[in-house]
Design a protein around this motif. Structure first.
Motif, PDB file in Angstrom:
ATOM      1  N   UNK A  12      65.555  66.744   2.662  1.00 21.51           N
ATOM      2  CA  UNK A  12      64.324  67.032   1.752  1.00 21.51           C
ATOM      3  C   UNK A  12      64.662  68.165   0.716  1.00 21.51           C
ATOM      4  N   UNK A  13      65.187  67.531  -0.238  1.00 27.56           N
ATOM      5  CA  UNK A  13      65.649  68.330  -1.356  1.00 27.56           C
ATOM      6  C   UNK A  13      64.439  68.932  -1.916  1.00 27.56           C
ATOM      7  N   UNK A  14      63.269  68.332  -2.210  1.00 23.73           N
ATOM      8  CA  UNK A  14      62.233  68.675  -2.928  1.00 23.73           C
ATOM      9  C   UNK A  14      61.048  67.822  -2.014  1.00 23.73           C
ATOM     10  N   UNK A  15      59.802  68.333  -2.353  1.00 20.96           N
ATOM     11  CA  UNK A  15      58.628  67.505  -1.691  1.00 20.96           C
ATOM     12  C   UNK A  15      58.276  66.128  -2.376  1.00 20.96           C
ATOM     13  N   UNK A  16      59.153  65.964  -3.503  1.00 25.29           N
ATOM     14  CA  UNK A  16      58.912  64.509  -4.279  1.00 25.29           C
ATOM     15  C   UNK A  16      59.962  63.645  -3.828  1.00 25.29           C
ATOM     16  N   UNK A  17      60.955  63.869  -3.094  1.00 19.58           N
ATOM     17  CA  UNK A  17      62.062  63.071  -2.732  1.00 19.58           C
ATOM     18  C   UNK A  17      62.766  63.326  -1.560  1.00 19.58           C
TER      19      UNK A  17
END
Length: 294
Positions: free
Chosen positions: A258-263
């Motif tokens: 989960x590198x960011x909340x968007x991806x």
């Protein structure tokens, strides 16, 4: 179990009207929306969790889109879809699956299936009730419609009923319980599914060996090795309804990033058991899923 559907639809109507006047806040903790399950629901790769998809809190909403690809020795499965979480209580999902053969005599095989899902959180909170042993509990339903068999016209097969299935559409009902232990960086999930589906519905519903709806257990465990990376494993028991398909349990081992909340990216090694007597060997291979949203 048919009483579940009216309750879910009523909740959908209320939450949908509310969401029109709200904007997503992405206030949930990273990774607590899960990834996209191969049938479209929020959860692990092969089993749904009680968590509601997206990062919207109880005062907001969230949504995502996914693409999943599974490749074994003889078959390929692609799945894409969208899911929306409302008020961290209700989830609505849609997925399309495409199943293809890659080895004779099924190298031309192509089967598609549409899945519409609803999930409603009914008890507890997996994240914020750390002082309670009670898990988060959700009930859900999936309506599945098989769109026919292609590539076997020379054999006179164009519908799953010609393979022994009783129906080309059906419902899965499930209850999931999920608990996250923040101090131990651990997630545990148990799901009980009532189903007649053959290979998730790809080979239809019910069959010559059995046509009853049966309860099948599913389990997941995941450990956060960092705030953005999780390792885990899943197990999903399956019915054996068809004489032409010696269906076995699914299980996998996965890593989710989960590198960011968007991806997010999920990769797994999956064991899918036997799939049809025409290619009679255990199917195993790689699973890759991409999810983007908020």
């Amino acid at each position: 179990m048919k009483k579940i559907i009216p309750a879910l639809m009523a909740a959908l109507a209320c939450a949908g009207a509310w969401a029109q006047s709200s904007s997503p806040d992405m206030g949930k903790l990273l990774a607590t929306g899960g990834v996209s399950q191969v049938e479209g629901a929020g959860g692990g790769g092969i089993t749904p969790w009680a968590l509601i998809t997206g990062y919207g809190t109880r005062d907001s909403w969230g949504a995502n889109a996914h693409y999943t690809y599974i490749n074994t020795q003889d078959y390929k499965l692609g799945s894409y879809g969208v899911a929306v979480g409302l008020a961290d209580r209700l989830e609505v999902s849609f997925a399309n699956q495409e199943f293809k053969g890659s080895l004779a005599p099924l190298d031309k095989l192509n089967i598609k299936q549409d899945i519409v899902g609803l999930k409603l959180k009914v008890l507890g909170d997996a994240v914020y009730e750390q002082d309670s042993w009670v898990p988060q509990v959700a009930i859900g339903v999936m309506y599945k419609k098989n769109k026919g068999v292609h590539g076997l016209e020379a054999l006179g097969v164009t519908n799953v009923k010609q393979l022994g299935a009783k129906d080309d559409h059906g419902y899965d009902y499930y209850v999931s319980a999920t608990k996250i232990y923040l101090e131990q960086s651990l997630l545990l999930n148990a799901t009980l599914r009532a189903t007649r589906a053959n290979q998730m519905g790809i080979l239809g519903f019910g069959g010559d060996k059995n046509d009853d709806t049966r309860l099948m257990p599913e389990f997941s465990a995941a450990y956060l090795i960092t705030r953005k990376v999780a390792l885990g494993a899943e197990y999903r028991r399956k019915p054996h309804n068809l004489g032409v398909d010696n269906e076995k349990a699914y299980y996998d081992a996965f890593v989710a990033w989960f590198p960011t909340r968007n991806f997010s990216v999920t990769a797994a090694y999956a064991e899918l058991g036997d799939i049809t007597v025409f290619n009679p060997k255990k199917q195993h291979g790689l699973y890759l899923s991409l999810q983007a949203g908020f």
